[in-house]
Design an enzyme around this catalytic site. Sequence first.
Site, PDB file in Angstrom:
ATOM      1  N   ASP A   1       0.453  -4.563   6.755  1.00  0.00           N
ATOM      2  CA  ASP A   1      -0.307  -3.741   7.695  1.00  0.00           C
ATOM      3  C   ASP A   1      -1.736  -4.192   7.938  1.00  0.00           C
ATOM      4  OD1 ASP A   1       1.129  -0.374   7.547  1.00  0.00           O
ATOM      5  OD2 ASP A   1       1.961  -2.323   8.086  1.00  0.00           O
TER       6      ASP A   1
ATOM      7  N   HIS B   1       1.200   3.881   2.164  1.00  0.00           N
ATOM      8  CA  HIS B   1       1.545   4.654   3.360  1.00  0.00           C
ATOM      9  C   HIS B   1       3.030   4.982   3.339  1.00  0.00           C
ATOM     10  CE1 HIS B   1      -2.171   3.597   6.009  1.00  0.00           C
ATOM     11  NE2 HIS B   1      -2.417   4.553   5.124  1.00  0.00           N
TER      12      HIS B   1
ATOM     13  N   HIS C   1       0.871  -1.181   0.000  1.00  0.00           N
ATOM     14  CA  HIS C   1       0.000   0.000   0.000  1.00  0.00           C
ATOM     15  C   HIS C   1       0.898   1.217   0.000  1.00  0.00           C
ATOM     16  CE1 HIS C   1       0.939  -0.586   4.232  1.00  0.00           C
ATOM     17  NE2 HIS C   1       0.270   0.477   4.619  1.00  0.00           N
TER      18      HIS C   1
ATOM     19  N   ASP D   1       5.430   4.776   5.285  1.00  0.00           N
ATOM     20  CA  ASP D   1       6.430   3.831   5.833  1.00  0.00           C
ATOM     21  C   ASP D   1       6.576   2.576   4.972  1.00  0.00           C
ATOM     22  OD1 ASP D   1       4.539   1.865   8.155  1.00  0.00           O
ATOM     23  OD2 ASP D   1       3.754   3.391   6.794  1.00  0.00           O
ATOM     24  N   HIS D   2       6.002   2.646   3.751  1.00  0.00           N
ATOM     25  CA  HIS D   2       6.124   1.500   2.827  1.00  0.00           C
ATOM     26  C   HIS D   2       6.607   1.927   1.438  1.00  0.00           C
ATOM     27  CE1 HIS D   2       4.098  -1.400   5.568  1.00  0.00           C
ATOM     28  NE2 HIS D   2       3.675  -0.262   6.075  1.00  0.00           N
TER      29      HIS D   2
ATOM     30  N   HIS E   1       4.559  -4.555  12.207  1.00  0.00           N
ATOM     31  CA  HIS E   1       5.102  -3.547  13.141  1.00  0.00           C
ATOM     32  C   HIS E   1       4.992  -4.049  14.582  1.00  0.00           C
ATOM     33  CE1 HIS E   1       5.307  -0.764   9.800  1.00  0.00           C
ATOM     34  NE2 HIS E   1       4.003  -0.648   9.667  1.00  0.00           N
TER      35      HIS E   1
ATOM     36  N   HIS F   1      -7.209  -1.657   5.962  1.00  0.00           N
ATOM     37  CA  HIS F   1      -6.190  -0.670   6.384  1.00  0.00           C
ATOM     38  C   HIS F   1      -6.136   0.445   5.334  1.00  0.00           C
ATOM     39  CE1 HIS F   1      -2.543   0.835   8.273  1.00  0.00           C
ATOM     40  NE2 HIS F   1      -1.856   0.678   7.172  1.00  0.00           N
TER      41      HIS F   1
HETATM   42  C1  LIG Z   1       2.980   3.813  10.631  1.00  0.00           C
HETATM   43  C2  LIG Z   1       1.848   4.671  10.132  1.00  0.00           C
HETATM   44  N1  LIG Z   1       0.987   4.198   9.254  1.00  0.00           N
HETATM   45  C3  LIG Z   1      -0.038   4.946   8.812  1.00  0.00           C
HETATM   46  C4  LIG Z   1      -0.198   6.217   9.283  1.00  0.00           C
HETATM   47  C5  LIG Z   1       0.671   6.736  10.170  1.00  0.00           C
HETATM   48  C6  LIG Z   1       1.734   5.956  10.614  1.00  0.00           C
HETATM   49  O1  LIG Z   1       2.615   6.407  11.484  1.00  0.00           O
HETATM   50  C7  LIG Z   1       0.283   8.112  10.499  1.00  0.00           C
HETATM   51  O2  LIG Z   1      -0.899   8.322   9.705  1.00  0.00           O
HETATM   52  C8  LIG Z   1      -1.181   7.191   9.020  1.00  0.00           C
HETATM   53  O3  LIG Z   1      -2.157   7.041   8.286  1.00  0.00           O
HETATM   54 ZN   LIG Z   2       0.022   1.354   6.617  1.00  0.00          ZN
HETATM   55 ZN   LIG Z   3       3.032   0.372   8.007  1.00  0.00          ZN
END
Ligand SMILES: Cc1ncc2c(c1O)COC2=O
Ligand SMILES: [Zn+2]
Ligand SMILES: [Zn+2]
Length: 268
Positions: free
Chosen positions: A207, A98, A96, A100-101, A252, A185
């Site tokens: 996630d 986000h 996805h 962190d990916h 995580h 998610h």
């Molecule tokens: C680790 C992480 N994943 C998703 C989100 C956030 C994260 O820190 C902050 O807002 C988000 O939608």
């Molecule tokens: Zn995520």
């Molecule tokens: Zn993540």
Amino acid sequence: MADTKVFLLDGGSLVLDGFHIWWNKGPGGEVRFPVYSVLVDHPKGKFLIDTGYDFDHVQKVLPFEKPQQTEQQTIPGALKLLGLEPKDIDVLFNSHFHFDHVGGNKFFPDTKKICHKDELPQAAKCQPFEVLGYSDLAFSSEVAEARGMSDQLTAGQTHDNTKFELIEGDVELAPGVTLIYTPGHTVGHYSLLVEFDTRRPLLLTLDAAYTRKNYENDINAGFHIDPVAGVNSMRRLKEIEKSKDAEVLFSHDPKSFKDYRTGVNFYG
Ligand SMILES: Cc1ncc2c(c1O)COC2=O
Ligand SMILES: [Zn+2]
Ligand SMILES: [Zn+2]
Ligand SMILES: [Zn+2]
């Protein structure tokens, strides 16, 4: 045929409050959690799933998540540890979008990139509560432009070298490497099932379940687009775990990650 190997590329760590990790459950308080990407070294090619976070981006946009990342925990650094460079990767798949990916996507301009067909338009026009998650848009010049954030793009990034092949439903990336569609998610979220010749399968929730506690108790993370779909996705993963006798890895989970094989250690 040589067996498939799965490497977890340690991407450093971030901090969130426990109520973000375990929505409506907690406990609250700062939780430092790992971020990693997945390299599937398969006879048919090298497949990278996700690319962690960009330290500068998190420092600038989400400093409260207190990023900790060494050079070796960047994607180029983690690949170098394995004697590889970004150009050695055949396919980059994002579970996805986000932040962190996708933080290392910029290192793969010439690599075939794949995502779910709905994830790209969602990142381009996301819900107000998704803006932080979809805050690093340097994975797609199209999305960055759509969100008025072309300044995030690095020199040389174009529509062409940031384009994605779009998929839907469960897809076999290579024999024994299956992308499992697990929405909730995000609209286009995927988990990953890897089957081997010589050991039990690995089921990586990514996630769909941050930690074992999320997974075993059907607890969504605080970041989601559809919590009902999120619960159904966790339940489906548990059915797959049972039917395949799979070992489950969470995306995580500070506790479980301590026992995961990272660096040069691999599954397979
Ligand atoms: C680790 C992480 N994943 C998703 C989100 C956030 C994260 O820190 C902050 O807002 C988000 O939608
Ligand atoms: Zn995520
Ligand atoms: Zn993540
Ligand atoms: Zn354009």
